[in-house]
Scaffold this motif. Sequence first.
Motif, PDB file in Angstrom:
ATOM      1  N   ILE A  23       0.840  -1.195   0.000  1.00 18.60           N
ATOM      2  CA  ILE A  23       0.000   0.000   0.000  1.00 18.60           C
ATOM      3  C   ILE A  23       0.877   1.248   0.000  1.00 18.60           C
ATOM      4  CG2 ILE A  23      -1.745   1.274   1.312  1.00 18.60           C
ATOM      5  CD1 ILE A  23      -2.484  -1.544   2.546  1.00 18.60           C
ATOM      6  N   ASP A  24       0.688   2.103  -0.976  1.00 20.30           N
ATOM      7  CA  ASP A  24       1.419   3.369  -1.059  1.00 20.30           C
ATOM      8  C   ASP A  24       0.673   4.397  -0.216  1.00 20.30           C
ATOM      9  OD1 ASP A  24       2.308   1.681  -3.087  1.00 20.30           O
ATOM     10  OD2 ASP A  24       2.746   3.313  -4.458  1.00 20.30           O
ATOM     11  N   ALA A  25       1.059   4.537   1.035  1.00 17.91           N
ATOM     12  CA  ALA A  25       0.335   5.356   2.010  1.00 17.91           C
ATOM     13  C   ALA A  25       0.915   6.763   2.015  1.00 17.91           C
ATOM     14  CB  ALA A  25       0.423   4.718   3.396  1.00 17.91           C
ATOM     15  N   GLU A  26       0.242   7.684   1.324  1.00 13.61           N
ATOM     16  CA  GLU A  26       0.849   8.995   1.075  1.00 13.61           C
ATOM     17  C   GLU A  26      -0.070  10.184   1.333  1.00 13.61           C
ATOM     18  OE1 GLU A  26       1.828   7.664  -2.859  1.00 13.61           O
ATOM     19  OE2 GLU A  26       0.155   8.749  -3.750  1.00 13.61           O
ATOM     20  N   LEU A  27      -1.383   9.979   1.443  1.00 14.02           N
ATOM     21  CA  LEU A  27      -2.331  11.080   1.598  1.00 14.02           C
ATOM     22  C   LEU A  27      -2.066  12.147   0.525  1.00 14.02           C
ATOM     23  CD1 LEU A  27      -2.718  11.424   5.477  1.00 14.02           C
ATOM     24  CD2 LEU A  27      -4.038  10.024   3.885  1.00 14.02           C
ATOM     25  N   GLY A  28      -1.854  13.415   0.926  1.00 14.77           N
ATOM     26  CA  GLY A  28      -1.654  14.458  -0.072  1.00 14.77           C
ATOM     27  C   GLY A  28      -0.273  14.486  -0.684  1.00 14.77           C
ATOM     28  N   TRP A  29       0.685  13.789  -0.074  1.00 20.79           N
ATOM     29  CA  TRP A  29       2.060  13.834  -0.571  1.00 20.79           C
ATOM     30  C   TRP A  29       2.205  13.219  -1.959  1.00 20.79           C
ATOM     31  CZ3 TRP A  29       5.934  16.612   1.431  1.00 20.79           C
ATOM     32  CH2 TRP A  29       5.725  17.135   2.704  1.00 20.79           C
ATOM     33  N   GLY A  30       1.285  12.377  -2.354  1.00 24.99           N
ATOM     34  CA  GLY A  30       1.371  11.777  -3.682  1.00 24.99           C
ATOM     35  C   GLY A  30       1.147  12.762  -4.808  1.00 24.99           C
ATOM     36  N   PHE A  31       0.633  13.964  -4.475  1.00 25.76           N
ATOM     37  CA  PHE A  31       0.296  14.936  -5.517  1.00 25.76           C
ATOM     38  C   PHE A  31       0.877  16.317  -5.251  1.00 25.76           C
ATOM     39  CE2 PHE A  31      -3.244  11.942  -4.809  1.00 25.76           C
ATOM     40  CZ  PHE A  31      -3.197  11.253  -6.010  1.00 25.76           C
ATOM     41  N   HIS A  32       1.723  16.457  -4.237  1.00 22.93           N
ATOM     42  CA  HIS A  32       2.195  17.792  -3.871  1.00 22.93           C
ATOM     43  C   HIS A  32       3.065  18.424  -4.937  1.00 22.93           C
ATOM     44  CE1 HIS A  32       6.549  17.426  -2.794  1.00 22.93           C
ATOM     45  NE2 HIS A  32       6.247  16.143  -2.747  1.00 22.93           N
ATOM     46  N   ASP A  33       3.686  17.599  -5.813  1.00 23.32           N
ATOM     47  CA  ASP A  33       4.528  18.141  -6.867  1.00 23.32           C
ATOM     48  C   ASP A  33       3.737  18.459  -8.132  1.00 23.32           C
ATOM     49  OD1 ASP A  33       4.057  15.424  -7.180  1.00 23.32           O
ATOM     50  OD2 ASP A  33       5.996  15.008  -8.118  1.00 23.32           O
ATOM     51  N   HIS A  34       2.425  18.265  -8.094  1.00 25.15           N
ATOM     52  CA  HIS A  34       1.561  18.652  -9.205  1.00 25.15           C
ATOM     53  C   HIS A  34       1.160  20.116  -9.048  1.00 25.15           C
ATOM     54  CE1 HIS A  34      -0.005  14.289 -10.041  1.00 25.15           C
ATOM     55  NE2 HIS A  34       1.294  14.360  -9.967  1.00 25.15           N
ATOM     56  N   ALA A  35       0.893  20.774 -10.162  1.00 28.45           N
ATOM     57  CA  ALA A  35       0.306  22.107 -10.081  1.00 28.45           C
ATOM     58  C   ALA A  35      -1.021  22.011  -9.343  1.00 28.45           C
ATOM     59  CB  ALA A  35       0.083  22.674 -11.483  1.00 28.45           C
ATOM     60  N   VAL A  36      -1.351  23.043  -8.570  1.00 26.53           N
ATOM     61  CA  VAL A  36      -2.567  23.001  -7.749  1.00 26.53           C
ATOM     62  C   VAL A  36      -3.779  22.631  -8.590  1.00 26.53           C
ATOM     63  CG1 VAL A  36      -4.118  24.370  -6.306  1.00 26.53           C
ATOM     64  CG2 VAL A  36      -1.635  24.633  -6.075  1.00 26.53           C
ATOM     65  N   ALA A  37      -3.885  23.199  -9.782  1.00 29.10           N
ATOM     66  CA  ALA A  37      -5.048  22.942 -10.635  1.00 29.10           C
ATOM     67  C   ALA A  37      -5.103  21.504 -11.131  1.00 29.10           C
ATOM     68  CB  ALA A  37      -5.043  23.899 -11.828  1.00 29.10           C
ATOM     69  N   ASP A  38      -3.958  20.806 -11.105  1.00 29.70           N
ATOM     70  CA  ASP A  38      -3.900  19.436 -11.621  1.00 29.70           C
ATOM     71  C   ASP A  38      -4.036  18.377 -10.532  1.00 29.70           C
ATOM     72  OD1 ASP A  38      -3.501  20.440 -14.175  1.00 29.70           O
ATOM     73  OD2 ASP A  38      -1.306  20.411 -13.983  1.00 29.70           O
ATOM     74  N   ARG A  39      -4.147  18.778  -9.285  1.00 30.16           N
ATOM     75  CA  ARG A  39      -4.262  17.796  -8.212  1.00 30.16           C
ATOM     76  C   ARG A  39      -5.666  17.201  -8.182  1.00 30.16           C
ATOM     77  NH1 ARG A  39      -1.309  21.684  -3.727  1.00 30.16           N
ATOM     78  NH2 ARG A  39       0.775  21.568  -4.661  1.00 30.16           N
ATOM     79  N   PRO A  40      -5.775  15.886  -8.039  1.00 33.93           N
ATOM     80  CA  PRO A  40      -7.105  15.252  -7.966  1.00 33.93           C
ATOM     81  C   PRO A  40      -7.735  15.490  -6.594  1.00 33.93           C
ATOM     82  CG  PRO A  40      -5.387  13.610  -7.707  1.00 33.93           C
ATOM     83  CD  PRO A  40      -4.683  14.908  -7.980  1.00 33.93           C
ATOM     84  N   THR A  41      -8.483  16.550  -6.477  1.00 36.56           N
ATOM     85  CA  THR A  41      -9.008  16.944  -5.167  1.00 36.56           C
ATOM     86  C   THR A  41      -9.892  15.873  -4.553  1.00 36.56           C
ATOM     87  OG1 THR A  41     -10.815  18.123  -6.286  1.00 36.56           O
ATOM     88  CG2 THR A  41      -8.870  19.395  -5.688  1.00 36.56           C
ATOM     89  N   ASP A  42     -10.604  15.102  -5.387  1.00 36.11           N
ATOM     90  CA  ASP A  42     -11.462  14.060  -4.829  1.00 36.11           C
ATOM     91  C   ASP A  42     -10.633  13.008  -4.115  1.00 36.11           C
ATOM     92  OD1 ASP A  42     -10.376  13.268  -7.289  1.00 36.11           O
ATOM     93  OD2 ASP A  42     -12.014  11.860  -7.689  1.00 36.11           O
ATOM     94  N   ARG A  43      -9.518  12.610  -4.696  1.00 35.86           N
ATOM     95  CA  ARG A  43      -8.677  11.599  -4.069  1.00 35.86           C
ATOM     96  C   ARG A  43      -7.995  12.143  -2.816  1.00 35.86           C
ATOM     97  NH1 ARG A  43      -4.956   8.520  -8.359  1.00 35.86           N
ATOM     98  NH2 ARG A  43      -4.267   7.568  -6.398  1.00 35.86           N
ATOM     99  N   ILE A  44      -7.542  13.383  -2.868  1.00 34.17           N
ATOM    100  CA  ILE A  44      -6.891  13.968  -1.694  1.00 34.17           C
ATOM    101  C   ILE A  44      -7.885  14.116  -0.548  1.00 34.17           C
ATOM    102  CG2 ILE A  44      -5.736  16.022  -0.786  1.00 34.17           C
ATOM    103  CD1 ILE A  44      -4.532  16.429  -3.585  1.00 34.17           C
TER     104      ILE A  44
END
Length: 313
Positions: free
Chosen positions: A8-29
């Motif tokens: 299990i890749d247990a990362e919460l928001g860290w899996g997307f922090h290097d994405h531009a804010v507009a590109d982050r999957p807000t539903d998953r976060i």
Amino acid sequence: MGTVVISIDAELGWGFHDHAVADRPTDRIERSRWGWERLAELLAEFRIPATWAVVGHLFERECNGAHVGHPSPSGWFAHERGDDPMDEQYRFAPELVEALVESEVDHDIGSHTYSHVEFDADYATKPLARAECDRAIEAAEAAGLSMDSFVFPRNRVGHREMLAQMGFTCYRGHVPDTAGDGPYTGPLRKLAAATVVTDPPPLVEPTVDEYGLVNIPASLYLFGFEGPARRLLSATVGDPIVRQAKLGVDAAAAGEDICHLWLHPNNLTTEADLTRLRDICAHIDSVREETDLTVETMRTVAARTKPEDVSAV
């Protein structure tokens, strides 16, 4: 005697922090904590131990977001600062890790780096890889934990010699894309795999690499077929990933190799996602009761593959 492993890749928001804010999957976060808790509950219900590869920063209770001395690229921790930082609940999660440790199920708590660095990326220098390992280990040790298992963010394998030097004993490696051998490519390949292919996902065998680490490759990503096609097929012929996972579990039970399933807690955003996991867990439990199938963690697989170099479990 075959084996099922779940990592299990247990990362919460860290899996997307290097994405531009507009590109982050807000539903998953926004559902990442919910998914983590539901996944832990399912595994406890079916007595299934798993390897939880945790981003090291999640062990922390607070920080100023500066991380002075960390040799990261410019702006790497910007999501922790500024006018609109990512909510703290997606950057800190010591209580979620504590709940895993206190569970009656003997989970393996491993590392997913300290801040979700892709170890084979151009920016991932040797000093950065060492700092990521150092800080992840320190955060875990402060929580009273030692770590053997390592999962590379986005499965980008690199700096394996560093892992060996830092005391890790095993990692989740790649598996060949055997689906690419057929006549289909791209989206058609996924659709063909979901509707036509009846073979199980590739079973794997742990091997010891040139650095003395045990490589335990993946077999199947449990959320690799999503979107409208998944919903259509699930309503007509059933969830294709559940079918593939069951074929893999059955194949492992009939042989001696490993069916290595993996996912992120933030994949679980809906009740349908939970149903998928429940069906898979129930099948693992049923087959385990009827056969010699075992359910292990990466840590225990490594211990029996190279016992002289793996800490006691």
